[in-house]
Design an enzyme around this catalytic site. Structure first.
Site, PDB file in Angstrom:
ATOM      1  N   LYS A 212      52.884  40.558  21.116  1.00  0.00           N
ATOM      2  CA  LYS A 212      52.071  39.733  21.993  1.00  0.00           C
ATOM      3  C   LYS A 212      51.080  38.923  21.163  1.00  0.00           C
ATOM      4  O   LYS A 212      50.830  39.212  20.012  1.00  0.00           O
ATOM      5  CB  LYS A 212      51.300  40.620  22.967  1.00  0.00           C
ATOM      6  CG  LYS A 212      52.243  41.374  23.839  1.00  0.00           C
ATOM      7  CD  LYS A 212      51.633  42.034  25.043  1.00  0.00           C
ATOM      8  CE  LYS A 212      50.189  41.778  25.313  1.00  0.00           C
ATOM      9  NZ  LYS A 212      49.821  42.177  26.663  1.00  0.00           N
TER      10      LYS A 212
ATOM     11  N   CYS B 271      43.811  49.375  35.470  1.00  0.00           N
ATOM     12  CA  CYS B 271      43.915  48.693  34.170  1.00  0.00           C
ATOM     13  C   CYS B 271      43.237  47.328  34.291  1.00  0.00           C
ATOM     14  O   CYS B 271      43.702  46.464  35.044  1.00  0.00           O
ATOM     15  CB  CYS B 271      45.374  48.523  33.751  1.00  0.00           C
ATOM     16  SG  CYS B 271      45.514  47.456  32.299  1.00  0.00           S
TER      17      CYS B 271
ATOM     18  N   CYS C  19      45.490  44.278  33.316  1.00  0.00           N
ATOM     19  CA  CYS C  19      46.381  43.799  34.389  1.00  0.00           C
ATOM     20  C   CYS C  19      45.599  43.438  35.641  1.00  0.00           C
ATOM     21  O   CYS C  19      46.143  42.821  36.547  1.00  0.00           O
ATOM     22  CB  CYS C  19      47.400  44.859  34.788  1.00  0.00           C
ATOM     23  SG  CYS C  19      48.594  45.298  33.525  1.00  0.00           S
TER      24      CYS C  19
ATOM     25  N   CYS D 109      48.016  51.954  29.811  1.00  0.00           N
ATOM     26  CA  CYS D 109      48.927  51.019  30.466  1.00  0.00           C
ATOM     27  C   CYS D 109      49.891  50.498  29.391  1.00  0.00           C
ATOM     28  O   CYS D 109      49.443  50.065  28.325  1.00  0.00           O
ATOM     29  CB  CYS D 109      48.114  49.879  31.053  1.00  0.00           C
ATOM     30  SG  CYS D 109      49.080  48.426  31.417  1.00  0.00           S
TER      31      CYS D 109
ATOM     32  N   HIS E 206      48.987  47.026  28.159  1.00  0.00           N
ATOM     33  CA  HIS E 206      47.741  46.875  27.392  1.00  0.00           C
ATOM     34  C   HIS E 206      47.389  48.196  26.714  1.00  0.00           C
ATOM     35  O   HIS E 206      46.358  48.807  27.031  1.00  0.00           O
ATOM     36  CB  HIS E 206      46.593  46.437  28.310  1.00  0.00           C
ATOM     37  CG  HIS E 206      46.846  45.125  28.994  1.00  0.00           C
ATOM     38  ND1 HIS E 206      47.379  45.017  30.250  1.00  0.00           N
ATOM     39  CD2 HIS E 206      46.656  43.854  28.557  1.00  0.00           C
ATOM     40  CE1 HIS E 206      47.502  43.737  30.568  1.00  0.00           C
ATOM     41  NE2 HIS E 206      47.075  43.012  29.563  1.00  0.00           N
TER      42      HIS E 206
ATOM     43  N   HIS F 203      50.209  30.994  27.278  1.00  0.00           N
ATOM     44  CA  HIS F 203      49.756  30.136  28.376  1.00  0.00           C
ATOM     45  C   HIS F 203      50.445  28.775  28.254  1.00  0.00           C
ATOM     46  O   HIS F 203      50.836  28.173  29.244  1.00  0.00           O
ATOM     47  CB  HIS F 203      48.242  29.889  28.295  1.00  0.00           C
ATOM     48  CG  HIS F 203      47.406  31.132  28.378  1.00  0.00           C
ATOM     49  ND1 HIS F 203      46.475  31.468  27.422  1.00  0.00           N
ATOM     50  CD2 HIS F 203      47.359  32.124  29.299  1.00  0.00           C
ATOM     51  CE1 HIS F 203      45.886  32.600  27.754  1.00  0.00           C
ATOM     52  NE2 HIS F 203      46.405  33.028  28.880  1.00  0.00           N
TER      53      HIS F 203
ATOM     54  N   HIS G  92      46.326  30.371  24.615  1.00  0.00           N
ATOM     55  CA  HIS G  92      47.249  30.667  23.507  1.00  0.00           C
ATOM     56  C   HIS G  92      48.657  30.175  23.838  1.00  0.00           C
ATOM     57  O   HIS G  92      48.893  29.609  24.916  1.00  0.00           O
ATOM     58  CB  HIS G  92      47.206  32.150  23.140  1.00  0.00           C
ATOM     59  CG  HIS G  92      47.564  33.092  24.272  1.00  0.00           C
ATOM     60  ND1 HIS G  92      48.770  33.050  24.924  1.00  0.00           N
ATOM     61  CD2 HIS G  92      46.867  34.108  24.842  1.00  0.00           C
ATOM     62  CE1 HIS G  92      48.818  33.992  25.845  1.00  0.00           C
ATOM     63  NE2 HIS G  92      47.658  34.650  25.832  1.00  0.00           N
TER      64      HIS G  92
HETATM   65  N1  MSP Z   1      45.425  35.294  36.225  1.00  0.00           N
HETATM   66  C1  MSP Z   1      46.723  35.852  36.292  1.00  0.00           C
HETATM   67  C2  MSP Z   1      47.646  34.971  37.116  1.00  0.00           C
HETATM   68  C3  MSP Z   1      47.203  34.704  38.521  1.00  0.00           C
HETATM   69  S1  MSP Z   1      48.302  33.648  39.349  1.00  0.00           S
HETATM   70  C4  MSP Z   1      47.770  33.660  40.950  1.00  0.00           C
HETATM   71  C5  MSP Z   1      47.299  36.001  34.882  1.00  0.00           C
HETATM   72  N2  MSP Z   1      46.667  35.305  33.913  1.00  0.00           N
HETATM   73  S2  MSP Z   1      47.081  35.345  32.374  1.00  0.00           S
HETATM   74  O1  MSP Z   1      46.155  34.463  31.716  1.00  0.00           O
HETATM   75  O2  MSP Z   1      47.160  36.683  31.908  1.00  0.00           O
HETATM   76  O3  MSP Z   1      48.517  34.761  32.273  1.00  0.00           O
HETATM   77  C6  MSP Z   1      48.772  33.457  32.772  1.00  0.00           C
HETATM   78  C7  MSP Z   1      50.246  33.132  32.674  1.00  0.00           C
HETATM   79  O4  MSP Z   1      50.600  33.086  31.289  1.00  0.00           O
HETATM   80  C8  MSP Z   1      51.133  34.191  33.325  1.00  0.00           C
HETATM   81  O5  MSP Z   1      52.180  33.597  34.050  1.00  0.00           O
HETATM   82  C9  MSP Z   1      51.679  34.950  32.148  1.00  0.00           C
HETATM   83  O6  MSP Z   1      52.946  35.505  32.372  1.00  0.00           O
HETATM   84  C10 MSP Z   1      51.764  33.845  31.114  1.00  0.00           C
HETATM   85  N3  MSP Z   1      51.826  34.373  29.769  1.00  0.00           N
HETATM   86  C11 MSP Z   1      50.852  35.068  29.103  1.00  0.00           C
HETATM   87  N4  MSP Z   1      51.350  35.419  27.887  1.00  0.00           N
HETATM   88  C12 MSP Z   1      52.625  34.988  27.763  1.00  0.00           C
HETATM   89  C13 MSP Z   1      53.553  34.943  26.726  1.00  0.00           C
HETATM   90  N5  MSP Z   1      53.342  35.519  25.568  1.00  0.00           N
HETATM   91  N6  MSP Z   1      54.697  34.242  26.927  1.00  0.00           N
HETATM   92  C14 MSP Z   1      54.928  33.538  28.068  1.00  0.00           C
HETATM   93  N7  MSP Z   1      54.065  33.560  29.067  1.00  0.00           N
HETATM   94  C15 MSP Z   1      53.003  34.424  29.032  1.00  0.00           C
HETATM   95  O7  MSP Z   1      48.279  36.696  34.724  1.00  0.00           O
END
Ligand code: MSP
Length: 506
Positions: free
Chosen positions: A302, A129, A132, A152, A155, A24, A21
């Protein structure tokens, strides 16, 4: 290969529990702009991304879809790499924690941490959680109306599960002083500063030992020497930064220590407390820095399917093309804080900044060189526009060296506006009517060619595809590296106008 300084940059590896999304995407686009900027500086960049494929969250998603976890993560990884391809992300490697190369690195980390006597078996009782993938203390949870168990805050729609199990524990508490020392001695370790202060507060508030294994979780790396346990997904995932560069083989030192781990602000605790503590314990050098970017929201919330408004990433790319989305996200949402995505703002900035400002500048500069000088850039005297290029370059470098990508973009856009004003002030169409003003016209056109080429460099980290087109239209083999921008000479280049760079009609 360049003989420049090495620069190792990583992003968070995304959980393989659903489709990619905008959240990411902004992280990967920002990190890509940083990687490309460092390449423009002549550095030898190694840019790593990947997928976090183990853990309960991924397992539950696979179960819900009724497929095996491996088939599930293979499919999700393909969706992510497809979209990174579309967005022109220039990573050098893509690590997946289910790859064969990853596990020996995790096992080696655990052996080294065990050798330091930082592991012991204990009993964990508390909340977990799955969103997380983290254990939560009571004071980290909130009460939600109408629900008995706590939730949490990150979430709130997921249940936290009460967990009682025997686990391997890591002596995080023993690292409290060394972590504080690290932040005092190297305040640049965590950037931006707001995030440093948050982490300092957490450490000063006291660190407890953490559980680093899960009991009998069927999806993950078995704990070396104790098959009853599975390695905790964060210890597994963080090690990707080492496994991908060959650890435990000594060749990992070719890249390590990383210059910057780019991550979201929600996972700083893992990167700025757990990770350095694991590395200290394993006697491995620490990374230079962690850059914690902010969050992009949609409709104020989110963007995961379960918890808010959803904008389909592929649709957003289709709207005005991949480079426009890259540009918009990094222009609209400050790289050091949060911001909101909306199609209205996207359309607005696309029209006013890309089509009417830069696109128009490039197109009219090139068409006038075609019309008045048969497509060959004339020689011309330095002008006030050249002074502006030099000033902009300095401000751009300062912004980009400090990771302030949105400011780097603002500088480029201001230069583009100045160049458009320069065109209007010089009125080359009037100069063209009077043969006595031929030298003046040469000067105008040459300055414009230099400025469009300079902007091609400044904008390249943000819009690599479009800037490759700009280079081609200017008769350049490639976009000029940064240290050539101030002294660009475009004399004699053959330009051609091409299609409209940023068409307004969709
Ligand atoms: N798998 C863990 C990271 C492990 S690193 C050794 C994780 N994955 S995640 O898919 O939830 O998030 C991946 C990255 O995307 C994270 O850095 C997270 O902060 C970022 N983002 C997820 N949603 C976001 C937004 N809405 N805005 C900006 N970045 C965000 O966490």
């Amino acid at each position: 290969m360049s003989d420049g300084k090495r620069f190792y940059i990583t992003t968070a590896i995304d959980y393989a529990n659903g489709a990619p999304h905008m959240g990411h995407a902004i992280e990967k686009i920002g990190a890509d702009a940083m990687a490309r900027y460092h390449r423009l500086r002549g550095e030898d960049v190694h840019f790593l991304m990947g997928m976090d494929e183990h853990g309960l969250k991924v397992l539950q998603s696979a179960h819900a879809a009724g497929v095996s976890p491996q088939a599930w993560v293979d499919d999700i990884a393909q969706q992510f790499t497809h979209v990174w391809d579309r967005l022109g992300i220039s990573h050098d490697d893509f690590v997946r924690t289910t790859q064969a190369r990853h596990r020996p690195a995790v096992e080696a980390m655990i052996r080294r941490i065990a050798d330091a006597e930082d592991l012991y078996v204990g009993r964990y009782e508390g909340w977990y959680c799955v969103g997380c993938e983290a254990f939560k203390r009571d004071d980290e949870l909130v009460r939600v109306d109408g629900v008995d168990a706590p939730r949490c805050p990150v979430h709130p729609k997921r249940e936290v599960s009460w967990t009682e199990e025997e686990n391997w524990f890591f002596r995080l508490s023993a690292y409290q002083d060394r972590l504080l020392e690290l932040l005092n001695e190297r305040p640049g370790f965590i950037q931006p500063e707001a995030r440093l202060n948050e982490i300092r507060n957490v450490i000063e508030g006291g660190l407890e030992d953490i559980s680093v294994s899960r009991s009998r979780l069927p999806w993950g790396i078995p704990w070396p020497g104790d098959e009853q346990h599975t390695v905790y997904v964060w210890l597994d995932a963080l090690t990707n930064y080492l496994s991908a560069i060959g650890f435990p083989d000594e060749r990992y030192r070719d890249h390590w220590p990383a210059d910057v781990h780019v991550v979201g602000k929600d996972i700083t605790r893992f990167h700025c407390i757990y990770w350095p503590a694991f590395l200290m314990s394993a006697d491995i050098e620490l990374p230079q820095s962690v850059w914690a970017h902010g969050f992009v929201t949609i409709g104020g919330g989110k963007m995961s399917k379960s918890e808010g408004v959803h904008v389909e990433l592929n649709e957003a790319i289709d709207r005005h093309g991949p480079d426009a989305l890259r540009y918009f996200l990094l222009r609209e949402i400050p790289w050091n804080s949060d911001g909101e995505f909306s199609y209205d703002r996207f359309d607005e900035r696309y029209a006013s900044e890309l089509a009417d400002n830069f696109g128009n500048l490039a197109s009219r500069s090139i068409s006038m060189i075609e019309r008045y000088r048969a497509g060959l850039v004339p020689a011309g005297e330095p002008t006030r526009l050249d002074e502006e290029i030099v000033g902009a370059l300095l401000r751009y470098r300062a912004a980009m060296d400090g990771q302030m990508l949105h400011q780097g973009l603002a500088v480029a856009l201001m230069l583009s506006s100045s160049a458009n004003q320069y065109v209007d002030a010089r009125a080359p169409w009037t100069q063209a009517k009077d043969p006595a003003l031929a030298a003046e016209l040469d000067t105008t056109l040459a300055a414009l060619a230099r400025c469009v080429a300079a902007l091609g460099t400044l904008l390249q980290p943000f819009m690599p595809g479009k800037m490759a087109e700009v280079a081609d239209r200017l008769g350049l083999e490639r976009i000029a590296p940064l240290d050539e921008v101030a002294t660009l000479d475009m004399t004699g280049r053959r330009v051609h106008r091409g299609e409209i760079l940023f068409p307004k009609v969709r």
